[in-house]
Design an enzyme around this catalytic site. Structure first.
Site, PDB file in Angstrom:
ATOM      1  N   GLY A  47       0.794  -1.218   0.000  1.00  0.00           N
ATOM      2  CA  GLY A  47       0.000   0.000   0.000  1.00  0.00           C
ATOM      3  C   GLY A  47       0.826   1.267   0.000  1.00  0.00           C
ATOM      4  CD  GLN A  48       2.126   3.361   4.218  1.00  0.00           C
ATOM      5  OE1 GLN A  48       2.924   2.721   4.886  1.00  0.00           O
ATOM      6  NE2 GLN A  48       1.387   4.321   4.748  1.00  0.00           N
ATOM      7  N   GLY A  66       9.801  -1.988   1.164  1.00  0.00           N
ATOM      8  CA  GLY A  66      10.773  -1.856   2.232  1.00  0.00           C
ATOM      9  C   GLY A  66      10.127  -1.928   3.600  1.00  0.00           C
ATOM     10  CD  GLU A  75       8.952   0.062  31.479  1.00  0.00           C
ATOM     11  OE1 GLU A  75       8.142  -0.848  31.783  1.00  0.00           O
ATOM     12  OE2 GLU A  75       9.129   0.458  30.302  1.00  0.00           O
ATOM     13  N   GLY A 131       4.952  -0.829  22.709  1.00  0.00           N
ATOM     14  CA  GLY A 131       4.816  -2.110  22.027  1.00  0.00           C
ATOM     15  C   GLY A 131       4.216  -1.955  20.644  1.00  0.00           C
ATOM     16  CG  HIS A 153      45.766  -8.250  20.143  1.00  0.00           C
ATOM     17  ND1 HIS A 153      45.015  -7.960  21.261  1.00  0.00           N
ATOM     18  CD2 HIS A 153      46.874  -7.464  20.210  1.00  0.00           C
ATOM     19  CE1 HIS A 153      45.650  -7.050  21.979  1.00  0.00           C
ATOM     20  NE2 HIS A 153      46.792  -6.728  21.365  1.00  0.00           N
TER      21      HIS A 153
END
Length: 462
Positions: free
Chosen positions: A36-37, A40, A205, A270, A441
């Site tokens: 629809g857009q 990606g 939170e 969420g 290293h």
């Protein structure tokens, strides 16, 4: 009404959908992709990619501010200037380049792309409201790959000064005072970036910890960094009201009610499956709450209907969707494939980064004895040369045979180590295998070998 037919119809052009469509087409399957857009999906357009670009730009600016102040490693510069419009243009350029690449991939693969919004009539028939009018698509197989959308909070509908992650990434300027509701990875990533760009940030939170899916030791460096950046953290606190006229957010915490003035409020509590308007009521799908149940080949309970990515139970991660998309493409093309992954890696692009693969120590099944070993970046030469020695690498191994069950890390650049962590678990390596592999290293990866050595024999620098 125009009518099209195909062997495979993929609904959704995000990471799972475009990978599934392009792979299936290259395997000889007549494939149509509906989006629809812009192809990606959330990840490329309004999620993973633009947020990481913003995080990078914010770090550059933050370092410049420090260099203009007390200096860094003996480097002092004149006062830096932030042109956020140019920052946004650069970020958009990154997104455009990748999205154009996906569009080119689909074209080269032979995928027919249809821009519009799909709605099921039945398990084999989908009506698409396209730019040129309705199109009826009849397909032998259909893949639901519509992704997810942010969850709203009651009393805080998105719009105006109430931002979801998409709106936060499109801000014309960093807000002077920003409240972030939800201290998960999205809230922490964007809140930290905007704090580095000059916003006065307060993190809110409802639970007792940031990133509640992880243990306190793993998240402690990120929590300390929030404090160092001047980000106020309100744990065990809920938002109970918002007055848009005055820009005041009402909070209820352990110490009672608090009023917080904010120019913008970012809500990151969420995400949920994006299935509204898809017409799932026309199908007979087995659901797990809002998620579509699938088997190990991503089959739903209806023959010929598949589902992948955020609409299915499991971590909402682009790379899981891609892996599922590969499976569906192979199955539809007649090749054997099924979900048999030992792990799904996860990365939080916080400061410092957090990377996890496999089981946390607390997730090991009861009755399975383990050996847990860690190695601090404070004893790692490369981390010290980067002036970023906060963090560690941790290995969780089964005690009986030293098979690696989980690897976690927090520290500089650990996102680039996580694929090696996943490879160790996916191939069933023992700590002796990792300990016996020469690590270059000075590199951050030496911390993994040292953690393995701590179980296999003894750490060389521990």
């Amino acid at each position: 009404m125009n009518e099209l037919r195909c062997s495979l119809l993929v609904i959704g052009g995000g990471p799972g959908g475009y990978v599934c469509a392009s792979r299936a087409a290259r395997l000889g399957v007549d494939t149509i992709l509906v989006e629809g857009q812009r192809v990606g999906g959330t990840c490329l357009n309004i999620g993973c990619i633009p947020s990481k670009a913003l995080i990078h730009a914010a770090e550059l600016y933050h370092n410049a501010v420090q260099q203009a102040g007390t200096g860094m490693q003996g480097i002092t510069v004149s006062a830096p200037r932030l042109d956020f419009g140019q920052t946004q243009e650069w970020k958009t350029g990154v997104v455009d380049k990748l999205c154009n690449g996906v569009a080119g991939l689909l074209e080269r693969s032979g995928v027919k792309t249809l821009k519009g919004w799909a709605r099921f009539r039945d398990g084999k028939t989908v009506e698409v409201e396209s730019e040129t009018g309705p199109v009826l698509v009849r397909a032998d197989n259909v893949v639901i790959a519509t992704g997810s959308v942010p969850v709203e909070l009651p009393g805080l509908p998105f719009g105006g000064r109430i931002l979801d992650s998409t709106a936060a990434l499109a801000l014309p300027q960093p807000p002077r005072r920003l409240a972030v509701i939800g201290a998960g990875y999205i809230g922490l990533e964007l809140g930290t970036a905007l704090a580095k760009l000059g916003s006065e940030v307060t993190m809110i939170e409802a639970g007792p910890n940031i990133l509640p899916q992880y243990d306190d030791k793993l998240t402690r460096p990120a929590k300390r960094r929030l404090e160092a950046l001047g980000i106020a953290l309100r744990l065990n606190t809920k938002s109970t009201g918002w007055d848009d006229a005055t820009g005041v957010l009402t909070l209820q915490g352990e110490d009672g009610e608090e009023r917080l003035e904010a120019d913008a409020v970012l809500v990151t509590v969420g995400r949920r499956p994006a299935t509204d308007g898809l017409g799932l009521g026309e199908l007979n799908l087995r659901l797990n709450g809002p998620f579509i149940e699938v088997d190990d080949r991503c089959h739903t309970s209806m023959r010929g209907v598949f589902a992948i990515g955020d609409v299915t139970p499991g971590p909402m991660l682009a790379h899981r969707a891609m892996a599922q998309g590969e499976i569906v493409a192979d199955v539809v093309a007649g090749h054997a494939n099924a979900w048999d992954k030992a792990c799904v890696p996860a990365v939080c692009f916080t400061d410092p980064e957090i990377a996890t693969v496999g089981l946390l120590p607390s997730e090991v099944p009861e009755g399975v004895a383990t050996k847990v070993s860690e190695f601090s970046f404070r004893a790692n030469g490369r981390a010290l040369t980067l002036d970023a020695a906060e963090g560690f690498v941790r290995i969780v191994a089964r005690e009986s045979d030293h098979v690696i069950l989980g690897i976690q890390a927090t520290g500089p650049g650990v996102s680039e180590l996580v694929s090696g962590f996943a490879l160790a678990i996916e191939t069933g390596l023992r700590v002796e295998d990792v300990a016996g592999t020469i690590h270059a290293h000075p590199t951050l990866g030496e911390a993994l070998q040292e953690a393995a050595l701590a179980t296999a024999s003894m750490a060389n620098h521990g």
